[in-house]
Design a protein around this motif. Structure first.
Motif, PDB file in Angstrom:
ATOM      1  N   LYS A 459       0.776  -1.301   0.082  1.00 18.81           N
ATOM      2  CA  LYS A 459       0.084  -0.050  -0.211  1.00 18.81           C
ATOM      3  C   LYS A 459       0.902   1.355  -0.135  1.00 18.81           C
ATOM      4  O   LYS A 459       1.984   1.287   0.574  1.00 18.81           O
ATOM      5  N   VAL A 460       0.421   2.233  -0.693  1.00 19.09           N
ATOM      6  CA  VAL A 460       1.260   3.642  -0.788  1.00 19.09           C
ATOM      7  C   VAL A 460       0.493   4.674   0.030  1.00 19.09           C
ATOM      8  O   VAL A 460      -0.766   4.777  -0.419  1.00 19.09           O
ATOM      9  N   PHE A 461       1.140   5.562   0.544  1.00 15.24           N
ATOM     10  CA  PHE A 461       0.523   6.463   1.349  1.00 15.24           C
ATOM     11  C   PHE A 461       1.309   7.561   1.420  1.00 15.24           C
ATOM     12  O   PHE A 461       2.576   7.397   1.454  1.00 15.24           O
ATOM     13  N   ALA A 462       0.909   8.782   1.381  1.00 11.86           N
ATOM     14  CA  ALA A 462       1.412  10.015   1.752  1.00 11.86           C
ATOM     15  C   ALA A 462       1.707  10.135   3.044  1.00 11.86           C
ATOM     16  O   ALA A 462       1.151   9.628   3.745  1.00 11.86           O
ATOM     17  N   ASP A 463       2.895  10.877   3.293  1.00 10.39           N
ATOM     18  CA  ASP A 463       3.182  11.088   4.919  1.00 10.39           C
ATOM     19  C   ASP A 463       2.261  11.702   5.630  1.00 10.39           C
ATOM     20  O   ASP A 463       2.348  11.609   6.930  1.00 10.39           O
ATOM     21  N   SER A 464       1.303  12.493   4.963  1.00 10.13           N
ATOM     22  CA  SER A 464       0.123  12.814   5.710  1.00 10.13           C
ATOM     23  C   SER A 464      -0.647  11.706   6.606  1.00 10.13           C
ATOM     24  O   SER A 464      -1.175  12.120   7.490  1.00 10.13           O
ATOM     25  N   LYS A 465      -0.315  10.511   6.011  1.00 10.88           N
ATOM     26  CA  LYS A 465      -1.286   9.381   6.595  1.00 10.88           C
ATOM     27  C   LYS A 465      -0.334   8.667   7.761  1.00 10.88           C
ATOM     28  O   LYS A 465      -0.817   7.665   8.314  1.00 10.88           O
ATOM     29  N   ARG A 466       0.652   9.330   8.004  1.00  9.83           N
ATOM     30  CA  ARG A 466       1.552   8.766   9.288  1.00  9.83           C
ATOM     31  C   ARG A 466       0.896   8.311  10.369  1.00  9.83           C
ATOM     32  O   ARG A 466       1.010   7.157  10.819  1.00  9.83           O
ATOM     33  N   PHE A 467      -0.070   9.078  11.082  1.00 11.03           N
ATOM     34  CA  PHE A 467      -0.673   8.871  12.180  1.00 11.03           C
ATOM     35  C   PHE A 467      -1.622   7.490  12.039  1.00 11.03           C
ATOM     36  O   PHE A 467      -1.617   6.656  12.810  1.00 11.03           O
ATOM     37  N   ASN A 468      -2.249   7.282  10.607  1.00 11.21           N
ATOM     38  CA  ASN A 468      -3.094   6.174  10.618  1.00 11.21           C
ATOM     39  C   ASN A 468      -2.181   4.917  10.346  1.00 11.21           C
ATOM     40  O   ASN A 468      -2.641   3.866  10.907  1.00 11.21           O
ATOM     41  N   VAL A 469      -0.944   5.066   9.737  1.00 17.14           N
ATOM     42  CA  VAL A 469      -0.142   3.876   9.763  1.00 17.14           C
ATOM     43  C   VAL A 469       0.503   3.539  11.426  1.00 17.14           C
ATOM     44  O   VAL A 469       0.408   2.324  11.285  1.00 17.14           O
ATOM     45  N   ILE A 470       0.583   4.682  11.990  1.00 14.65           N
ATOM     46  CA  ILE A 470       1.101   4.232  13.392  1.00 14.65           C
ATOM     47  C   ILE A 470      -0.106   3.479  14.357  1.00 14.65           C
ATOM     48  O   ILE A 470       0.126   2.387  14.790  1.00 14.65           O
ATOM     49  N   GLU A 471      -1.361   3.852  14.022  1.00 12.77           N
ATOM     50  CA  GLU A 471      -2.241   3.099  14.528  1.00 12.77           C
ATOM     51  C   GLU A 471      -2.486   1.779  14.100  1.00 12.77           C
ATOM     52  O   GLU A 471      -2.820   0.601  14.555  1.00 12.77           O
ATOM     53  N   LYS A 472      -2.325   1.480  12.609  1.00 12.46           N
ATOM     54  CA  LYS A 472      -2.077   0.074  12.256  1.00 12.46           C
ATOM     55  C   LYS A 472      -0.988  -0.731  12.909  1.00 12.46           C
ATOM     56  O   LYS A 472      -1.431  -1.730  13.189  1.00 12.46           O
ATOM     57  N   ILE A 473      -0.224  -0.123  13.201  1.00 15.60           N
ATOM     58  CA  ILE A 473       0.944  -0.902  13.793  1.00 15.60           C
ATOM     59  C   ILE A 473       0.587  -1.422  15.151  1.00 15.60           C
ATOM     60  O   ILE A 473       0.951  -2.271  15.599  1.00 15.60           O
ATOM     61  N   ARG A 474      -0.148  -0.354  15.761  1.00 14.63           N
ATOM     62  CA  ARG A 474      -0.483  -0.917  17.269  1.00 14.63           C
ATOM     63  C   ARG A 474      -1.500  -1.606  17.152  1.00 14.63           C
ATOM     64  O   ARG A 474      -1.414  -2.589  18.026  1.00 14.63           O
ATOM     65  N   ASP A 475      -2.305  -1.673  16.101  1.00 15.35           N
ATOM     66  CA  ASP A 475      -3.429  -2.956  15.907  1.00 15.35           C
ATOM     67  C   ASP A 475      -2.660  -4.326  15.653  1.00 15.35           C
ATOM     68  O   ASP A 475      -2.873  -5.254  16.362  1.00 15.35           O
ATOM     69  N   GLU A 476      -1.534  -4.280  14.889  1.00 14.85           N
ATOM     70  CA  GLU A 476      -0.856  -5.190  14.716  1.00 14.85           C
ATOM     71  C   GLU A 476      -0.032  -6.055  15.863  1.00 14.85           C
ATOM     72  O   GLU A 476      -0.024  -7.277  16.148  1.00 14.85           O
ATOM     73  N   VAL A 477       0.489  -4.969  16.767  1.00 21.84           N
ATOM     74  CA  VAL A 477       1.339  -5.424  17.811  1.00 21.84           C
ATOM     75  C   VAL A 477       0.424  -5.749  18.858  1.00 21.84           C
ATOM     76  O   VAL A 477       0.757  -6.952  19.589  1.00 21.84           O
ATOM     77  N   VAL A 478      -0.451  -5.165  19.299  1.00 21.41           N
ATOM     78  CA  VAL A 478      -1.383  -5.281  20.633  1.00 21.41           C
ATOM     79  C   VAL A 478      -2.425  -6.441  20.291  1.00 21.41           C
ATOM     80  O   VAL A 478      -2.583  -7.314  21.083  1.00 21.41           O
ATOM     81  N   ASN A 479      -3.122  -6.336  19.182  1.00 24.56           N
ATOM     82  CA  ASN A 479      -4.123  -7.407  18.871  1.00 24.56           C
ATOM     83  C   ASN A 479      -3.877  -8.763  18.204  1.00 24.56           C
ATOM     84  O   ASN A 479      -4.292  -9.796  18.343  1.00 24.56           O
ATOM     85  N   LYS A 480      -2.776  -8.593  17.496  1.00 25.61           N
ATOM     86  CA  LYS A 480      -2.210  -9.982  16.715  1.00 25.61           C
ATOM     87  C   LYS A 480      -1.005 -10.342  17.284  1.00 25.61           C
ATOM     88  O   LYS A 480      -0.483 -11.598  16.418  1.00 25.61           O
ATOM     89  N   ALA A 481      -0.244  -9.820  18.110  1.00 24.41           N
ATOM     90  CA  ALA A 481       1.289  -9.963  18.405  1.00 24.41           C
ATOM     91  C   ALA A 481       2.082 -10.123  17.461  1.00 24.41           C
ATOM     92  O   ALA A 481       2.968 -11.149  17.661  1.00 24.41           O
ATOM     93  N   ALA A 482       1.825  -9.438  16.479  1.00 26.18           N
ATOM     94  CA  ALA A 482       2.751  -9.763  15.408  1.00 26.18           C
ATOM     95  C   ALA A 482       4.002  -8.672  15.463  1.00 26.18           C
ATOM     96  O   ALA A 482       4.059  -7.959  16.441  1.00 26.18           O
ATOM     97  N   GLN A 483       4.967  -8.815  14.723  1.00 24.76           N
ATOM     98  CA  GLN A 483       6.014  -7.677  14.772  1.00 24.76           C
ATOM     99  C   GLN A 483       6.251  -7.203  13.341  1.00 24.76           C
ATOM    100  O   GLN A 483       5.801  -7.358  12.331  1.00 24.76           O
ATOM    101  N   VAL A 484       6.732  -5.780  13.774  1.00 24.95           N
ATOM    102  CA  VAL A 484       6.817  -4.902  12.549  1.00 24.95           C
ATOM    103  C   VAL A 484       8.282  -4.254  12.531  1.00 24.95           C
ATOM    104  O   VAL A 484       8.981  -4.118  13.254  1.00 24.95           O
ATOM    105  N   TYR A 485       8.697  -4.096  11.129  1.00 24.80           N
ATOM    106  CA  TYR A 485       9.753  -3.384  10.658  1.00 24.80           C
ATOM    107  C   TYR A 485       9.337  -1.921  10.271  1.00 24.80           C
ATOM    108  O   TYR A 485       8.339  -1.838   9.624  1.00 24.80           O
ATOM    109  N   TRP A 486      10.011  -0.929  10.592  1.00 20.99           N
ATOM    110  CA  TRP A 486       9.766   0.523  10.149  1.00 20.99           C
ATOM    111  C   TRP A 486      11.310   1.018   9.794  1.00 20.99           C
ATOM    112  O   TRP A 486      12.275   0.879  10.494  1.00 20.99           O
TER     113      TRP A 486
END
Length: 691
Positions: A459-486
C-alpha cells in the motif's frame, strides 16, 4: 642533463591546473578518451534571430544581438543587474542577472554591442531573458558554422577549455579503421567521420536524431562498442575454458544426499533443477562460473549449501562471502545448523573477529580443518590462506566490487587451479542483460517460491497519513502479537535533508507503543550491538524494529507481518523489493506500507507504482531496467566505470545481435584486429568483464 630531458622533467613537475585535474578525474587522459567524450546536447549559435521575431518554447534557447541601451543595478530586496538591448528591428530585450560581477557591467556598458543566447519569455516589461550567455561582438562578427557542443563536465572545468582540449584530441587521435572490410554495416559512416559529425554537427543536422542517438553516426559508435564488449566476453569465456579447476564429484550416499535427508523441508522443483545444474558443472575440470538468481525468499541458501556439500565431500574447502555481517551471520547459523550435525567444521571470519579467535579461524582455513569458511570481505584478505579452496560462493554479488571477486578467484593460484565460482543474487537480471553483461556466465534461475508463502499486499500512502499507519502498527502489535519493521533511509547523515532519522522515529514509536519494546538498528552501531538487537527481534522480545537499510538482505523473521518504508521515494526499486521481502516469510498475511513525501518525480511515481502492482521480482527487475538503464542496474559504478557508455541494450538489440554474431569470426580469423578493438573501446575495463 640534456636540454630536452630538462624540459620534460620541468613539465612533469609543474603543478596541474584545476581544469587538468578535473579532466583526469573524468578519465580524459588520452587523445582517444577526448575523442570519445561526446556532447550531451548542442546549442545553435549559427544564426541570429531579430528580437522582434524571437520566440522560444520551454527549454529552447534563441540567439539575439543588439546594442546596449541601458545597464543598471536595481535593489528590491536583492541586487539585480538589468540590461536593455535593441537591434535594427527597433525591438527591445531586457536581460536580468541575479548573480553578476563587475566584469558583467563592463562588458555590457551602454553603447556596447553584445550577442546573447537564452530562453526568451514575455515578462511584465516585455521580452526578457534571465541569465543568458553573452559576449561582446563587433557588428558583422562571424557566426559559428556548426552547432556548439555542450559536454559532460565537472567543477573547475569550463566548457571553453574542454571544447579546445577535445578538438585538439580529436585531431590527433588514431581513428583509423581497425575492422576488416565487410564487418561494419554499409549504412554506417567511417569512425572519424562519425566522431567529427557528433562533435561539430552542421546547422541543418536534425537535433532529434542526435539527442535520441538514432543518427547513423551514433549507430556507428554503438556498434563498435558492442562489438568490443562481445569480443571481450567471448575471449574471457575461451580463456576460462583453458583453465583447470578441481573436478568435484557428488558421491552416492555422500554429504549431498545426507544433507537432503536431514533438511526440515523438501526442495521445490526449481531448487532441484538448479542444484543438478550446479552439481553437473562442479564435476568438470574447468572452473564453473555461474550466477544463481532467484527472487527474495526463493531458497538460494539451501542450494548453496548443497553445492558446498559436494565440494567438501570431494575433499576440498568452500568459502561463502556475504556483503554484510548480519547476512553473513544469517548464513552461518543456517549452514551450521544443517552441516555440523553431519560432522563438518564451519569457520566464521569477519572484521569483528579479533585476536586469538581470529588466528584460530585463519589457522583452520590454512590447514584445511575448516571445510567451510563463512564471512564478509575479510575472507579475501591477503592473510587468509586456504589449503584447498574448491568452491567460492558470493552472495549478493552485485554488492561486491570486481576487484574483490577477482581476488577470491586467485586463492588457488599456487596450485595452478581456479576455484569454481557460484554467485548469488536476489535481484533478478532480465534475459537481455544476462546474455550481454554475462555472455561468458552460466545462469541458473529459481523461478518458484516455496509453498506456504502468502502474497504481500503493498500500500502507498503520503506522509500525511503517518498517524493512521502508526495506528495500524498498534493494532498489529497489540491485537495480533505480530512484529513490525519500520525502515528509515538515513541515520543522522545529513542536516540538509529534511528527513526524520531513525532516532527520532524510534522515539516517536516508543511513545505511541507504551508497554511494548521498540528496537533501533543502524549502521553506526558496533557489530556486537547489531547482533544483539537482531537476536532480540528474532526471539520476539522486540515488537517493532526501527532500522536503516542494514536489514535489507538476509534477515528472516517469520512472525514479522508489517513493513513500513519511510521516504520510500528515496529508495531504488530493487532496494524496495529487497526490503519488502523481509515480511511475508511465514504463513501470516503481510503488508508493506510505502510512505512517501511529495512532490514525487516521474521516476519516484514509476517506482512506487511498480511496487504496488507486482510482487514478481523478475517483473520488478524489468521495470527497474526501464527506469534506470543498464549501466546503473548492473551496478557498473561499483567497478569504477560504466561498461557501456553509448549503447543501450534494449534499444540497440539489432546491433547487439550483429556484434554477437561477428565476435567469434573476428577472434578466429582476425585476432589482432579483435585485440585492438577491445583496447580502443574498453581499455582496462575488459578486466571487469572477466569477474
Amino acid at each position: 642533463m640534456p636540454e630536452a630531458d630538462r624540459k620534460e622533467t620541468s613539465a612533469a613537475n609543474k603543478p596541474k591546473s584545476a581544469p587538468q585535474k578535473a579532466m583526469e578525474k573524468l578519465g580524459l587522459l588520452r587523445d582517444i578518451d577526448l575523442a570519445l567524450h561526446l556532447p550531451m546536447r548542442y546549442e545553435d549559435e549559427t544564426r541570429i534571430t531579430p528580437i522582434a521575431e524571437a520566440r522560444s518554447h520551454e527549454g529552447e534557447a534563441v540567439q539575439c544581438e543588439g546594442e546596449v541601451l541601458e545597464c543598471r543595478i536595481e535593489t528590491r530586496g536583492r541586487r539585480v543587474l538589468l540590461v536593455k538591448i535593441s537591434d535594427e528591428s527597433g525591438a527591445e530585450l531586457l536581460l536580468r542577472f541575479i548573480h553578476f560581477y563587475p566584469s558583467h557591467q563592463k562588458t555590457m556598458a551602454v553603447g556596447a554591442r553584445i550577442r546573447v543566447r537564452g530562453e526568451l519569455r514575455h515578462g511584465f516589461f516585455g521580452r526578457e531573458m534571465v541569465h543568458p550567455t553573452f559576449k561582446a561582438v563587433v557588428e558583422g562578427a562571424a557566426l559559428a558554422t556548426a552547432l556548439t557542443p555542450v559536454y559532460p563536465a565537472s567543477n573547475g572545468l569550463p566548457q571553453a577549455y574542454l571544447r579546445r582540449a577535445i578538438a585538439s584530441g580529436l585531431s590527433r587521435a588514431d581513428l583509423g579503421e581497425l575492422l576488416p572490410a565487410g564487418v561494419v554495416p554499409p549504412t554506417l559512416p567511417a569512425l572519424r567521420d562519425a566522431l567529427n559529425f557528433l562533435h561539430h554537427p552542421p546547422p541543418q543536422a536534425r537535433l532529434s536524431t542526435l539527442e535520441d542517438h538514432s543518427h547513423p553516426a551514433w549507430q556507428r559508435l554503438k556498434f563498435e562498442e558492442l562489438l568490443a564488449q562481445q569480443i571481450s566476453q567471448m575471449q574471457a569465456q575461451r580463456e576460462r575454458a583453458l583453465l583447470k579447476a578441481p573436478a568435484l564429484m557428488a558421491k552416492r550416499g555422500g554429504l549431498h544426499e545426507q544433507l537432503l535427508a536431514v533438511l526440515p523441508f523438501g526442495l521445490t522443483g526449481a531448487q532441484q533443477r538448479v542444484s543438478e545444474e550446479i552439481a553437473q558443472e562442479l564435476a568438470l575440470p574447468q572452473p564453473m562460473h555461474r550466477l544463481l538468481q532467484g527472487d527474495v525468499g526463493s531458497g538460494k541458501t539451501v542450494v548453496a549449501a548443497l553445492a558446498a556439500a559436494v565440494a567438501i565431500d570431494a575433499g576440498w574447502q568452500c568459502a561463502l562471502m556475504a556483503p554484510t555481517e548480519i547476512l553473513a551471520e544469517q548464513h552461518f547459523k543456517k549452514l551450521v545448523g544443517w552441516l555440523e550435525p553431519l560432522g563438518l567444521k564451519v569457520a566464521w571470519l569477519t572484521g569483528s573477529v579479533k585476536g586469538k579467535a581470529r588466528q584460530k579461524m585463519l589457522d583452520a582455513a590454512a590447514d584445511g580443518s575448516a571445510q567451510l569458511v563463512i564471512g564478509t570481505h575479510a575472507v579475501i584478505e591477503d592473510k587468509v590462506k586456504f589449503a584447498r579452496l574448491g568452491l567460492a560462493i558470493i552472495d549478493e554479488q552485485h554488492r561486491f566490487g570486481v576487484a574483490q571477486r577477482l581476488a577470491l578467484r586467485k586463492k588457488l593460484a599456487a596450485m595452478d587451479l581456479e576455484p569454481h565460482l557460484l554467485m548469488m543474487s536476489a535481484t533478478p537480471i532480465p534475459r537481455t542483460l544476462a546474455m550481454t553483461y554475462f555472455a561468458d556466465l552460466a545462469v541458473s534461475t529459481i523461478d518458484e517460491l516455496p509453498p506456504g508463502r502468502t502474497p504481500i499486499v503493498t500500500k502507498v500512502f503520503a506522509d500525511s497519513k503517518r498517524f493512521n499507519v502508526i495506528e495500524k502498527i498498534r493494532d498489529e502489535v497489540v491485537n495480533k502479537a505480530a512484529q513490525v519493521y519500520w525502515v528509515c533511509p538515513l541515520i543522522e547523515e545529513s542536516e540538509t535533508l529534511d528527513l526524520n532519522n531513525a532516532t527520532e522515529t524510534h522515539a516517536e514509536l516508543s511513545a505511541a507503543l507504551d508497554g511494548y519494546v521498540v528496537g533501533l538498528l543502524h549502521g553506526r552501531m558496533t557489530p556486537a550491538d547489531k547482533a544483539a538487537v537482531m537476536a532480540e527481534f528474532t526471539a520476539g522480545r522486540i515488537s517493532v524494529l526501527v532500522a536503516t537499510t542494514v536489514i535489507e538482505v538476509g534477515v528472516d523473521v517469520p512472525n514479522a507481518s508489517l513493513m513500513v518504508i519511510e521516504h520510500a521515494e528515496r529508495f531504488g526499486l530493487s532496494q524496495l523489493h529487497q526490503l519488502r521481502g523481509r515480511v511475508g516469510r511465514g504463513a501470516v498475511a503481510s503488508v508493506c506500507v510505502l510512505l512517501y513525501t511529495g512532490p514525487l518525480s516521474d521516476t519516484g511515481k514509476s517506482r512506487l507504482k511498480a511496487m504496488a502492482e507486482t510482487n514478481d521480482g523478475f517483473e520488478i527487475a524489468r521495470r527497474d531496467l526501464d527506469i534506470r538503464g543498464p549501466g546503473e542496474f548492473m551496478g557498473a559504478r561499483q567497478s569504477g566505470a560504466e561498461l557501456l557508455r553509448f549503447a543501450d541494450l534494449q534499444e540497440d538489440s539489432v546491433l547487439l545481435q550483429a556484434a554477437r554474431r561477428l565476435a567469434p569470426q573476428l577472434l578466429d580469423k582476425h585476432p589482432q584486429a579483435a585485440r585492438r578493438q577491445v583496447e580502443r573501446w574498453l581499455g582496462a575495463k575488459a578486466e571487469f568483464l572477466k569477474a
